[in-house]
Design a protein around this motif. Structure first.
Motif, PDB file in Angstrom:
ATOM      1  N   GLY A 163       0.794  -1.230   0.000  1.00  0.00           N
ATOM      2  CA  GLY A 163       0.000   0.000   0.000  1.00  0.00           C
ATOM      3  C   GLY A 163       0.819   1.269   0.000  1.00  0.00           C
ATOM      4  N   GLU A 164       1.833   1.345   0.884  1.00  0.00           N
ATOM      5  CA  GLU A 164       2.560   2.612   1.007  1.00  0.00           C
ATOM      6  C   GLU A 164       3.342   2.953  -0.267  1.00  0.00           C
ATOM      7  OE1 GLU A 164       6.032   2.465   3.601  1.00  0.00           O
ATOM      8  OE2 GLU A 164       5.416   0.432   4.155  1.00  0.00           O
ATOM      9  N   TYR A 165       3.743   1.909  -1.021  1.00  0.00           N
ATOM     10  CA  TYR A 165       4.487   2.185  -2.254  1.00  0.00           C
ATOM     11  C   TYR A 165       3.582   2.807  -3.303  1.00  0.00           C
ATOM     12  CZ  TYR A 165       8.142  -0.518  -0.096  1.00  0.00           C
ATOM     13  OH  TYR A 165       9.098  -0.938   0.771  1.00  0.00           O
TER      14      TYR A 165
ATOM     15  N   VAL B  99      -5.734  -2.173   5.351  1.00  0.00           N
ATOM     16  CA  VAL B  99      -5.403  -1.964   3.937  1.00  0.00           C
ATOM     17  C   VAL B  99      -5.624  -0.505   3.541  1.00  0.00           C
ATOM     18  CG1 VAL B  99      -6.002  -2.582   1.573  1.00  0.00           C
ATOM     19  CG2 VAL B  99      -5.929  -4.337   3.313  1.00  0.00           C
ATOM     20  N   THR B 100      -6.757   0.054   3.930  1.00  0.00           N
ATOM     21  CA  THR B 100      -7.057   1.425   3.512  1.00  0.00           C
ATOM     22  C   THR B 100      -6.776   2.443   4.606  1.00  0.00           C
ATOM     23  OG1 THR B 100      -9.331   1.118   4.213  1.00  0.00           O
ATOM     24  CG2 THR B 100      -8.850   0.721   1.895  1.00  0.00           C
ATOM     25  N   ASP B 101      -6.551   1.968   5.824  1.00  0.00           N
ATOM     26  CA  ASP B 101      -6.360   2.853   6.968  1.00  0.00           C
ATOM     27  C   ASP B 101      -5.157   3.766   6.750  1.00  0.00           C
ATOM     28  OD1 ASP B 101      -7.854   3.322   9.112  1.00  0.00           O
ATOM     29  OD2 ASP B 101      -6.714   2.076  10.503  1.00  0.00           O
ATOM     30  N   GLY B 102      -5.379   5.070   6.786  1.00  0.00           N
ATOM     31  CA  GLY B 102      -4.272   6.010   6.654  1.00  0.00           C
ATOM     32  C   GLY B 102      -3.620   5.999   5.288  1.00  0.00           C
TER      33      GLY B 102
ATOM     34  N   TYR C  77      -5.584   3.979  -1.370  1.00  0.00           N
ATOM     35  CA  TYR C  77      -6.133   2.625  -1.427  1.00  0.00           C
ATOM     36  C   TYR C  77      -7.648   2.638  -1.208  1.00  0.00           C
ATOM     37  CZ  TYR C  77      -4.189  -2.031  -2.132  1.00  0.00           C
ATOM     38  OH  TYR C  77      -3.793  -3.215  -2.697  1.00  0.00           O
ATOM     39  N   PHE C  78      -8.374   2.012  -2.116  1.00  0.00           N
ATOM     40  CA  PHE C  78      -9.823   1.864  -1.990  1.00  0.00           C
ATOM     41  C   PHE C  78     -10.132   0.380  -2.011  1.00  0.00           C
ATOM     42  CE2 PHE C  78      -8.916   5.906  -3.825  1.00  0.00           C
ATOM     43  CZ  PHE C  78      -9.871   6.763  -3.320  1.00  0.00           C
ATOM     44  N   ARG C  79     -11.372   0.021  -1.714  1.00  0.00           N
ATOM     45  CA  ARG C  79     -11.728  -1.386  -1.893  1.00  0.00           C
ATOM     46  C   ARG C  79     -13.220  -1.551  -2.115  1.00  0.00           C
ATOM     47  NH1 ARG C  79      -9.880  -3.745   3.619  1.00  0.00           N
ATOM     48  NH2 ARG C  79     -10.084  -1.792   4.730  1.00  0.00           N
ATOM     49  N   THR C  80     -13.572  -2.651  -2.788  1.00  0.00           N
ATOM     50  CA  THR C  80     -14.970  -2.847  -3.173  1.00  0.00           C
ATOM     51  C   THR C  80     -15.699  -3.819  -2.248  1.00  0.00           C
ATOM     52  OG1 THR C  80     -14.279  -4.589  -4.673  1.00  0.00           O
ATOM     53  CG2 THR C  80     -14.537  -2.406  -5.611  1.00  0.00           C
ATOM     54  N   CYS C  81     -15.028  -4.291  -1.195  1.00  0.00           N
ATOM     55  CA  CYS C  81     -15.676  -5.298  -0.345  1.00  0.00           C
ATOM     56  C   CYS C  81     -15.926  -4.730   1.046  1.00  0.00           C
ATOM     57  CB  CYS C  81     -14.779  -6.520  -0.233  1.00  0.00           C
ATOM     58  SG  CYS C  81     -13.132  -6.108   0.342  1.00  0.00           S
ATOM     59  N   PHE C  82     -16.630  -5.499   1.865  1.00  0.00           N
ATOM     60  CA  PHE C  82     -16.810  -5.076   3.255  1.00  0.00           C
ATOM     61  C   PHE C  82     -15.577  -5.417   4.080  1.00  0.00           C
ATOM     62  CE2 PHE C  82     -19.405  -9.117   2.937  1.00  0.00           C
ATOM     63  CZ  PHE C  82     -18.429  -9.940   3.484  1.00  0.00           C
TER      64      PHE C  82
END
Lengths: 291, 386
Positions: B117-119, B137-140, B144-149
Motif C-alpha cells: 500500500g505505502e508504495y 489496507v485502507t487505513d491512513g 487505497y480503496f476497496r470494493t468489499c466489506f
C-alpha cells in the motif's frame, strides 16, 4: 491418558511418513554428498501422479504406476540436473537441486493451478479402527509398520546384494570404487530410484490422511525431513528412521499441549542445536580426514 | 570466444528490450494505458487470486477502450504475481510502478495489500482492492480503496449468526502470521464477547500445516457448539475433514474465502453444514451490471477450465475494474491524484450492488450474504444487515 495415546499414534504415523522421506535425503547424501532439496517436491509430484492415475485406473493398478512414475522422475532429475555437474564444486550441484525444487513447484502450479486438488480416498487405508477405547484409522496403524518393513528391506539390499555393495563402496570412496570397476552412474541412478520409491510410498500414506495436494505441499514436510535426517546423522539409515519418528512425535505432542505456535520453531531449533553440539547427528559417522 | 560473443549478444538484447519498452509507452499511433493487476497467482493464495484475475480479465474484455478528452485509449492489463508473500509483494508493486500503470487492482489476501500500500501511495497511483478485508489496507492510505466489506463487520455478522442459532460456546482457529485470518478471528472473538457468547478455546496453526488433528482434539475436549475457522482454501478442507474424522459434530464457520467449490470437493463430504459470509449471491442480487456479468462469465469460466460456480471474488474483481474505469472516465485524466479524487466521489451500481467509497476508501457496504453448504452446494440463507 487416552488423549495422550491418541496423540502418540498420530505422531508416530506422521513420523513414519517423515522417516520415509528422510531416508531419501540420507541415501543421496551418503553417496553424492548432496542435499537433494528437490526431494520434498518429488514427494508432492507423487501425490499429483496418484490423483491422475486413480482417475483412470483402479487403486491396485494406480499405486504401482505412481511408484514407478515417481521412481522414473527421480532418476531423470538426477540425469538432467545433477549428472552434468558431477565434477563441479559441490555448491553448484546444491544450487541446481534448489533450482529443481522451484521448477517442480512452479511447473505443478502451471499444470494443476494453485488450487488444492482432491486426493483420492483409499478406502482400505481410511477404515476406522478401534483398539480398546482408542479410535484411529488403518493408515495411522500401517504407516509405521510399512516404514519399518521398508527400512529392513533396504538394509537387506545394502548388506546382501551387489547393488547394495556397490552403493556402500561408492559412499566410502568414490574414486577407488570406480577403479574397482563399479559403474558409478548406474549406482547413483539406483540410489535416486530407491529414494524416490520411498518418497512415493510416503506420499501415499501421508496424503491419505490429509486429503488434498497443492504445489507447495511438499516444501514443509521436505524441510522437516531434512531436519530429521540431520538429527539422526545424515548418511545413516537407522538415524533417519529414528529422526523421522522423533520429529513427528515431538511436533504432535507440542501441538497437543497447546503450543502449536511453536511446533515448527521447535523443529528448526533442533536443527540448530544438533548442528552446534553434534554436527554428525545421533548415528553419523565421524569424518576422519586422511592427509 | 563463443562465450564472449554470447555475452555481447545478451547485452545488446537487453538494451534493445529497454528501447522497445520505452517506445511502446510514449510514442506510436496506438494509445495504450495500463492498469496494473496486483494478485497472487502462485503461493498459498494462488488459486483464489487467479479467480479474482479472471473477473478482472473478463471486465477488461467488456470495457476495453476508454475516451479521454476525445482520444480513444485501449486499456491493457499489466499482471504481476505477488506470490502470496509480503516481500515478493513489494517488488511486484515496484514493477507495476516502474511500468507506469495508471491504477492498480488487487489483491486477494490482505497481508500483501498492506505491504504494498505505502508504495502505491508514494507513487500516487490509486489502488482498488477487490477482496482484501482487513481494515489496515485502507487505513491512513489516501490512495487505497476497496470494493468489499471489512473484517470487523464480517466478524460481527458471524457472531450474530452464532447468537441467533442459540450457540453459547464457540471456539476459534486461526492461521499464524496471516493478517486476514488472525484479524477476522480476533474481530469475531471481540463481537462474541460483546454479545455474551463464551469463547472456550482459540488455537493457531502454521502456514502450510496439513495435520490439524492435534489442535482439533484440543478444541474437541473443550466442547464448543460452533467453531469459527477463517482460513485459506488450502487449509479449510483439511480442517473440516479431519474434524469429522475425530467425531466432532459441531458446526464450522468461515469467512469469505470459504465460498469456493474446491473446499466442498476436497473435504469429501465433511463440508456439509458449514456456514460462511460472502459478498455476493448471483440469484438474490439483480442489478443491470449483474445481468451483463452473469450472461457471459459462466462460459468464460468454463473456457478457463474452472467450475461453473461464480466465485464472489471474481465479481469483486469485475467491480474493482469497473470502479477504476468509471473513475478515469469521470476524471478525464490519467493523473493519479485526479483519478483518486474521482474515485472518492464515485457512485455506481456494480455486480455486487451499489458501490461508493467512504472517507477511508472503503466501500460503503452494510450487508453480507450468509450461505450454508447443503447437498454439496452453497445455498443462500439470509442477508444480514448491520
Amino acid at each position: 491418558m487416552q488423549y495422550f495415546l491418541e496423540q502418540c499414534l498420530i505422531g508416530i504415523s506422521i513420523g513414519g511418513a517423515y522417516a520415509l522421506i528422510a531416508i531419501g535425503y540420507t541415501l543421496v547424501y551418503g553417496i553424492l554428498r548432496l542435499i537433494n532439496f528437490a526431494h520434498g517436491d518429488i514427494f508432492m509430484v507423487a501425490g499429483y501422479i496418484m490423483i491422475f492415475t486413480t482417475a483412470n485406473f483402479p487403486i491396485y493398478i494406480s499405486i504401482p504406476i505412481t511408484i514407478i512414475a515417481t521412481c522414473i522422475l527421480g532418476v531423470v532429475i538426477e540425469k538432467v540436473a545433477y549428472k552434468p555437474l558431477r565434477t563441479a564444486p559441490r555448491m553448484s550441484i546444491m544450487i541446481s537441486a534448489i533450482g529443481v525444487s522451484y521448477f517442480l513447484q512452479n511447473f505443478a502450479t502451471y499444470l494443476f493451478t494453485a488450487l488444492p486438488s482432491n486426493y483420492p480416498p483409499i478406502y482400505f487405508l481410511k477404515k476406522q479402527i478401534h483398539i480398546g477405547y482408542l479410535k484411529t484409522n488403518m493408515a495411522d496403524i500401517l504407516t509405521p509398520i510399512i516404514t519399518i518393513l521398508l527400512v529392513l528391506i533396504l538394509i537387506w539390499i545394502l548388506k546382501h546384494t551387489k547393488i547394495g555393495l556397490s552403493m556402500r563402496a561408492v559412499s566410502r570412496d568414490y574414486e577407488a570404487a570406480s577403479l574397482m570397476g563399479i559403474k558409478i552412474n548406474n549406482t547413483i541412478s539406483y540410489t535416486f530410484a530407491i529414494g524416490s520409491i520411498l518418497a512415493a510410498v510416503g506420499s501415499i500414506l501421508y496424503f491419505t490422511n490429509r486429503a488434498s495436494v497443492f504445489p507447495y505441499s511438499g516444501s514443509m514436510p521436505g524441510l522437516k525431513c531434512f531436519v530429521a535426517a540431520v538429527f539422526g546423522g545424515i548418511g545413516s539409515i537407522p538415524g533417519a528412521l529414528i529422526g523421522g519418528f522423533f520429529i513427528g512425535l515431538c511436533e504432535t505432542l507440542i501441538k497437543a499441549v497447546g503450543y502449536s505456535t511453536f511446533s515448527d520453531a521447535f523443529t528448526f531449533v533442533i536443527l540448530i542445536i544438533v548442528l552446534l553440539l553434534r554436527p554428525t547427528g545421533l548415528f553419523g559417522e565421524k569424518i576422519i580426514d586422511k592427509v | 570466444m563463443l562465450k564472449k560473443v554470447f555475452s555481447y549478444l545478451l547485452v545488446i538484447a537487453v538494451a534493445m528490450s529497454g528501447f522497445t519498452a520505452c517506445s511502446s509507452n510514449s510514442t506510436g499511433g496506438k494509445n495504450v494505458i495500463k492498469i496494473g493487476v496486483f494478485e497472487p497467482l502462485t503461493g498459498e493464495n494462488g488459486g483464489g487470486g487467479f479467480q479474482e484475475v479472471l473477473g478482472i480479465r473478463y471486465a477488461n474484455e467488456l470495457y476495453k477502450t476508454i475516451n479521454i478528452n476525445g482520444t480513444t485509449y485501449t486499456i491493457e492489463l499489466d499482471e504481476v504475481d505477488n506470490k502470496s508473500d509480503k516481500t515478493e509483494a513489494v517488488s511486484a508493486a515496484n514493477k507495476l510502478i516502474s511500468d507506469g500503470v495508471v491504477a492498480v487492482l488487487g489483491s486477494y489476501g490482505s497481508g500483501v495489500s498492506i505491504a504494498a500500500g505505502e508504495y502505491f501511495e508514494e507513487a500516487e497511483i490509486p489502488a482498488v482492492g477487490c477482496s482484501c478485508t482487513n481494515p489496515q489496507v485502507t487505513d491512513g492510505n489516501d490512495y487505497y480503496f476497496r470494493t468489499c466489506f471489512l473484517d470487523p463487520f464480517q466478524g460481527t455478522v458471524m457472531a450474530s449468526y452464532a447468537r441467533n442459532h442459540g450457540y453459547t460456546r464457540v471456539a476459534v482457529i486461526t492461521q499464524l502470521g496471516d493478517d486476514y485470518s488472525e484479524g477476522l478471528g480476533s474481530f469475531f472473538v471481540r463481537a462474541c464477547e460483546r454479545m455474551g457468547i463464551q469463547v472456550v478455546d482459540t488455537e493457531k496453526f502454521q502456514t502450510n500445516e496439513q495435520d490439524f488433528r492435534s489442535i482439533l482434539s484440543n478444541i474437541k475436549s473443550s466442547d464448543p457448539q460452533f467453531v469459527f475457522a477463517p482460513s485459506s482454501i488450502v487449509s479449510a478442507p483439511l480442517i473440516l475433514e479431519q474434524a469429522r474424522e475425530l467425531g466432532m459434530t459441531c458446526q464450522f464457520g468461515g469467512g469469505d474465502t470459504w465460498e469456493n467449490g474446491t473446499i466442498i470437493d476436497n473435504a469429501h463430504g465433511a463440508a456439509e453444514g458449514m456456514v460462511l459470509t460472502t459478498f455476493y449471491d448471483d440469484k438474490s442480487q439483480a442489478t443491470e451490471e449483474g445481468e451483463k456479468f452473469l450472461n457471459g462469465f459462466k462460459s468464460y469460466l468454463v473456457k478457463n477450465n474452472q467450475k461453473e460456480i461464480i466465485p464472489a471474488v471474481s465479481a469483486l474483481g469485475y467491480d474493482a475494474y469497473l470502479a477504476v474505469y468509471k473513475a478515469i472516465e469521470a476524471a478525464q485524466s490519467l493523473e493519479g491524484p485526479a483519478i483518486r479524487d474521482a474515485l472518492s466521489k464515485l457512485v455506481f451500481t456494480g455486480v455486487t450492488g451499489e458501490i461508493k467509497f467512504d472517507a477511508n476508501g472503503d466501500a460503503d457496504k452494510n450487508s453480507a450474504y450468509v450461505k450454508e453448504v447443503e447437498n454439496g452446494q452453497f445455498v443462500f440463507k439470509e442477508i444480514v444487515t448491520i
